[in-house]
Design a protein around this motif. Structure first.
Motif, short mmCIF file in Angstrom:
data_model
loop_
_atom_site.label_atom_id
_atom_site.label_comp_id
_atom_site.label_asym_id
_atom_site.label_seq_id
_atom_site.Cartn_x
_atom_site.Cartn_y
_atom_site.Cartn_z
N LYS A 157 -37.13 -30.47 16.73
CA LYS A 157 -35.89 -30.59 17.51
C LYS A 157 -35.77 -31.97 18.13
O LYS A 157 -34.69 -32.58 18.17
N GLU A 158 -36.90 -32.49 18.62
CA GLU A 158 -36.88 -33.78 19.31
C GLU A 158 -36.81 -34.95 18.34
O GLU A 158 -36.04 -35.90 18.54
N GLN A 159 -37.61 -34.87 17.27
CA GLN A 159 -37.75 -36.02 16.37
C GLN A 159 -36.90 -35.91 15.11
O GLN A 159 -36.72 -36.90 14.40
N GLY A 160 -36.41 -34.70 14.79
CA GLY A 160 -35.70 -34.52 13.53
C GLY A 160 -36.70 -34.50 12.39
O GLY A 160 -37.90 -34.36 12.59
N LEU A 161 -36.20 -34.67 11.18
CA LEU A 161 -37.05 -34.67 10.00
C LEU A 161 -36.81 -35.95 9.23
O LEU A 161 -35.70 -36.22 8.77
N ALA A 162 -37.87 -36.74 9.10
CA ALA A 162 -37.75 -38.05 8.43
C ALA A 162 -37.78 -37.85 6.93
O ALA A 162 -38.75 -38.18 6.24
N ILE A 163 -36.71 -37.28 6.38
CA ILE A 163 -36.66 -37.00 4.95
C ILE A 163 -35.53 -37.84 4.34
O ILE A 163 -34.43 -37.94 4.89
N ALA A 164 -35.85 -38.45 3.20
CA ALA A 164 -34.86 -39.29 2.52
C ALA A 164 -33.82 -38.38 1.86
O ALA A 164 -34.15 -37.53 1.06
N ILE A 165 -32.55 -38.57 2.21
CA ILE A 165 -31.47 -37.74 1.69
C ILE A 165 -30.45 -38.63 1.00
O ILE A 165 -29.99 -39.63 1.57
N ASP A 166 -30.11 -38.27 -0.23
CA ASP A 166 -29.08 -39.02 -0.95
C ASP A 166 -27.74 -38.33 -0.71
O ASP A 166 -27.24 -37.59 -1.55
N ALA A 167 -27.18 -38.55 0.49
CA ALA A 167 -25.92 -37.90 0.86
C ALA A 167 -24.86 -38.97 1.10
O ALA A 167 -25.15 -40.01 1.70
N PRO A 168 -23.62 -38.75 0.65
CA PRO A 168 -22.57 -39.74 0.86
C PRO A 168 -22.23 -39.87 2.35
O PRO A 168 -22.26 -38.88 3.09
N PRO A 169 -21.92 -41.07 2.81
CA PRO A 169 -21.58 -41.27 4.23
C PRO A 169 -20.16 -40.81 4.53
O PRO A 169 -19.29 -40.83 3.66
N CYS A 170 -19.94 -40.44 5.76
CA CYS A 170 -18.60 -40.04 6.21
C CYS A 170 -17.71 -41.30 6.31
O CYS A 170 -18.13 -42.30 6.91
N PRO A 171 -16.52 -41.28 5.74
CA PRO A 171 -15.63 -42.45 5.82
C PRO A 171 -15.21 -42.76 7.25
O PRO A 171 -14.84 -43.90 7.56
N SER A 172 -15.28 -41.75 8.14
CA SER A 172 -14.83 -41.95 9.51
C SER A 172 -15.90 -42.50 10.43
O SER A 172 -15.65 -43.40 11.22
N CYS A 173 -17.14 -41.92 10.33
CA CYS A 173 -18.17 -42.33 11.30
C CYS A 173 -19.49 -42.77 10.66
O CYS A 173 -20.44 -43.12 11.36
N SER A 174 -19.58 -42.71 9.32
CA SER A 174 -20.74 -43.17 8.55
C SER A 174 -21.95 -42.24 8.58
O SER A 174 -22.97 -42.52 7.97
N LYS A 175 -21.87 -41.11 9.31
CA LYS A 175 -22.96 -40.14 9.27
C LYS A 175 -22.93 -39.41 7.93
O LYS A 175 -21.88 -39.37 7.27
N PRO A 176 -24.04 -38.80 7.51
CA PRO A 176 -24.05 -38.13 6.20
C PRO A 176 -23.09 -36.94 6.17
O PRO A 176 -22.92 -36.23 7.16
N LEU A 177 -22.49 -36.74 4.99
CA LEU A 177 -21.68 -35.56 4.77
C LEU A 177 -22.57 -34.41 4.28
O LEU A 177 -23.63 -34.64 3.68
N ARG A 178 -22.14 -33.19 4.53
CA ARG A 178 -22.91 -32.03 4.10
C ARG A 178 -21.98 -31.07 3.35
O ARG A 178 -20.86 -30.81 3.79
N ARG A 179 -22.45 -30.54 2.22
CA ARG A 179 -21.67 -29.59 1.41
C ARG A 179 -21.85 -28.19 1.99
O ARG A 179 -22.97 -27.73 2.17
N ILE A 180 -20.75 -27.51 2.26
CA ILE A 180 -20.78 -26.21 2.92
C ILE A 180 -19.99 -25.21 2.09
O ILE A 180 -18.95 -25.54 1.51
N LYS A 181 -20.49 -23.99 2.03
CA LYS A 181 -19.77 -22.93 1.32
C LYS A 181 -18.90 -22.17 2.31
O LYS A 181 -19.38 -21.55 3.25
#
Length: 726
Positions: free
Chosen positions: A611-635
């Motif tokens: 919770k404090e540190q997150g997970l240092a995992i390399a993710i190939d996710a496209p950035p958000c055009p609005s704020c540059s954070k990663p996008l996530r695919r949701i069902k």
């Protein structure tokens, strides 16, 4: 129902054997009426721990399983109710679970669920042979003596759920916050198995070639010519594996001995014999089936389940034992006859087998909760079996038949040669009686019968000490070091039985090895023969493992996940630690609640860290055009879409999903027709392609959502005659 004594066996076949041991009885619905005794049965674990129904939310972690709850397994609930009814009118109980901790828990938890307070005796049977069953019935013990075994299994079961649920959710949610898609499945056994593959892959890729040298000579003695290999001497330049690493030194040795007189320093011939490979346990069968036919472990379990339950051709198929009881030796004539009648190709070897031979496989002292997987005395139409069933049955049958063939006998000659101050050695082997190896002569790669590469298929028995001869030629050959090969299914399964060698802590390594003391084929393993296949299947389903030809390799996603995990999760150390704690529970020095509370504390600390540190995992996710954070695919309710992982921080960007990728560039808005107008509101119509039928179109009002009028298409024109489109 009025049975005075209720016998609860772990499996239906054991119940039948107990009923026979009690003198026989009449089969009823869910039990066998043996008069004073009613013999009923469980079907594995009939109660399961209740999974948490909480939504996947980091704020809800860690989830506590104290106190833990159990509920009936849906598919066996009818039989469980039958057992409950039988217990209500009984005066006592006989506990006939398998003689191990899981078998103890399976019946104990049924008694607890039923609220039974009846006196319980413990019946310990590891062989369904009539004489063994009758002897066990005459020597039962108080079930209270085994309470620690049941508590140990309970602790492990709750611990696996507690650890798996919390770690899987914590790591998955932390990864999804970075744009990861899918589930990062974590388990006490599953994750160290993944670690084995990741580390093997990386060692293979990081291997740097180096070279070593071997010196071989061709020698002649008394008209017999044969090769011999140089023996490393004191002070020779060698590596940690005692291989020559100096080319000049190796070349000098070869030059010094070539053409020189030689003398036999010693020669000894010993008559030896080799016993046949032991019958199969599930792991060995899965390994051979993978090596020979490419079958996955879960396939083999399903195949053997059909052979046992549908065709009744083999004994219990999830056994971890390679041995048979002494009493089972008397069954040999019947079993051999059944093999000969079922498989025409094995008829000749089964008929030539000698039932009087008693191989090392028959040893009651080495039989655990189960005996080895062998054919039964049942027969079947071989042509009616599927090809995988035929192949698997033949493996099992051949291993059994081999127990009744003579030992493989051979003469082995060991020779030491002195030449020019250097020592060479050769080993020769001559088969005097092939025995059981006739059955395996075409079985390439079987480690049970593999020849030593340094053993010559040559007759050196005429060579005697003191003989004079000559080194005809000699050579120094460069050899290239090779990395450990990538895993195959067969080699991975084999390694799971000996993971202790990968444990870095010496004390924990010894604990793991001690865990398997007395278990043939297990030398500090992880998982069980009954669970390893489903765990490996999960790793494939999650995309962590990939097949590359015959090899099994880790995916890029698996490697990223591995790197983000703490060492305690990705090495088998935890199984060793748990074994030590569960042994204390079994011995009455601790209890399940203490174990679960301690594990909960560890899990709580790890969840807090994530919770404090997150997970240092390399993710190939496209950035958000609005704020540059990663996008996530949701069902969602209407299919997949993409959302920004910064939603909680205020970014509300979403995008449609197109073939698994976010549709970041919106298609231009359609231009309303100036010619065709909506009959309801007068706005221009828009021609749209049908989502259901390729090449079809329809018309909608451009004033949508204010106007929801639609029309069918007729050759490029809106069809006003049919009214609104359905």
């Amino acid at each position: 129902m009025s049975g005075e004594i209720i016998v609860i066996a772990e499996k239906p076949e054991l119940a039948r054997a107990i009923a026979e041991g009690l003198g026989g009885g009449a089969r009823q619905d869910g039990f066998i009426d043996c008069g004073r005794h009613y013999v009923t049965w469980a079907i594995g674990h009939m109660l399961e721990l209740v999974d948490p129904q909480d939504p996947w939310n980091m704020a809800a972690l860690p989830i506590s399983f104290i106190p833990w709850e159990k509920r009936p397994v849906a598919k066996t609930s009818a039989q469980l109710r039958t057992i409950g009814k039988l217990l209500k009118s009984a005066r006592s109980v006989i506990h006939a679970g398998d003689p191990d901790d899981e078998g103890q828990l399976i019946v104990d938890e049924i008694l607890q669920w039923a609220g039974s307070r009846l006196p319980v005796q413990r019946l310990l049977i590891n062989d369904n042979n009539l004489k063994v069953v009758q002897r066990a019935l005459a020597s039962m013990r108080d079930n209270r003596e085994f309470a620690g075994l049941s508590a140990s299994a309970e602790a492990r079961s709750v611990g696996d759920l507690l650890y798996g649920v919390n770690m899987t959710r914590a790591y998955t949610l932390a990864a999804q916050a970075r744009g990861f898609q899918g589930v990062l499945s974590v388990g006490r056994v599953q994750t160290p198995i993944l670690g084995l593959v990741v580390r093997r892959d990386r060692d293979f890729e990081a291997h740097t070639k180096s070279y070593y040298y071997t010196v071989s000579g061709q020698f002649s003695f008394a008209g017999l010519t044969f090769p011999a290999r140089y023996q490393i001497g004191e002070g020779d330049p060698v590596d940690e594996q005692r291989r020559l690493i100096d080319r000049n030194f190796a070349t000098a040795v070869a030059g010094a001995v070539q053409g020189q007189p030689a003398r036999i320093a010693s020669a000894k011939t010993t008559a030896k014999e080799a016993a046949p490979p032991l019958p199969y346990n599930l792991l060995k069968l899965q390994t051979d089936a993978a090596r020979k036919f490419g079958y996955k472990p879960n396939q083999v379990k399903d195949i053997t389940q059909a052979l046992r339950e549908k065709h009744r051709l083999i004994t219990y198929n999830r056994s971890d034992s390679e041995y048979l009881s002494d009493e089972q030796h008397a069954d040999a004539p019947g079993v051999l006859a059944a093999v000969a009648a079922t498989v025409p190709m094995l008829a000749a070897i089964a008929q030539r087998a000698d039932p009087a031979i008693k191989s090392r496989a028959f040893n009651s002292q080495k039989v655990s909760a189960h005996h080895a997987i062998i054919p039964t005395e049942a027969t079947a139409d071989f042509a009616a079996l599927t090809e995988p069933e035929q192949r698997t049955y033949m493996l099992i049958a051949r291993a059994y038949v081999a127990q009744f063939w003579p030992a493989n006998q051979y003469d082995q000659t060991e020779i030491e040669i002195e030449v020019a101050g250097h020592a060479f050695a050769a080993r020769g082997k001559v088969v005097t009686k092939p025995g059981w190896t006739v059955l395996y002569k075409n079985d390439v790669g079987n480690e049970d019968i593999a020849e030593d590469e340094d053993t010559l298929a040559a007759d050196l028995r005429s060579i005697a000490s003191g003989m004079a001869g000559q080194c005809l030629s000699a050579s120094a050959d460069q050899q290239e070091t090779k990395p450990k090969p990538l895993y195959t299914m067969a080699t991975l399964l084999t390694d799971l039985t000996r993971v202790a060698k990968y444990v870095r802590d010496e004390r924990l390594r010894k604990l793991l090895i001690e865990k398997d003391k007395g278990k043939a084929g297990e030398h500090g393993g992880i998982g069980t023969p009954a669970t390893r296949d489903s765990i490996i299947a999960t790793l494939f389903d999650r995309g962590f493992l990939i097949e590359k030809g015959k090899n099994i390799i880790s995916s890029p996603q698996a490697r990223g996940f591995y790197d983000a995990l703490p060492d305690q999760a990705k090495f088998p150390d935890m199984t060793a630690i748990w074994h030590e704690q569960q042994r204390a529970i079994a011995e009455g020095k601790s209890d399940a609640m203490t174990f679960v509370r301690g594990l909960a504390d560890y899990v709580g600390r790890e969840v807090a860290r994530v919770k404090e540190q997150g997970l240092a995992i390399a993710i190939d996710a496209p950035p958000c055009p609005s704020c540059s954070k990663p996008l996530r695919r949701i069902k969602g309710s209407k299919g997949y879409f993409w959302s920004c992982t910064g939603y909680a921080d205020g970014c509300k960007f979403t995008a449609n999903d197109k073939a698994g990728k976010p549709e970041l560039v919106k298609a231009p808005a359609p231009v309303p027709s100036q010619q065709h107008k909506c009959q309801a509101c007068g706005a221009g119509l828009v021609r749209r392609p049908s989502a259901k039928k390729k090449g079809a179109f329809w018309w909608s009002c451009s004033a949508y959502p204010g106007c929801k009028q639609t029309y069918f298409d007729n050759k490029g024109q809106p069809d006003f005659s049919k009214g609104e489109r359905a």
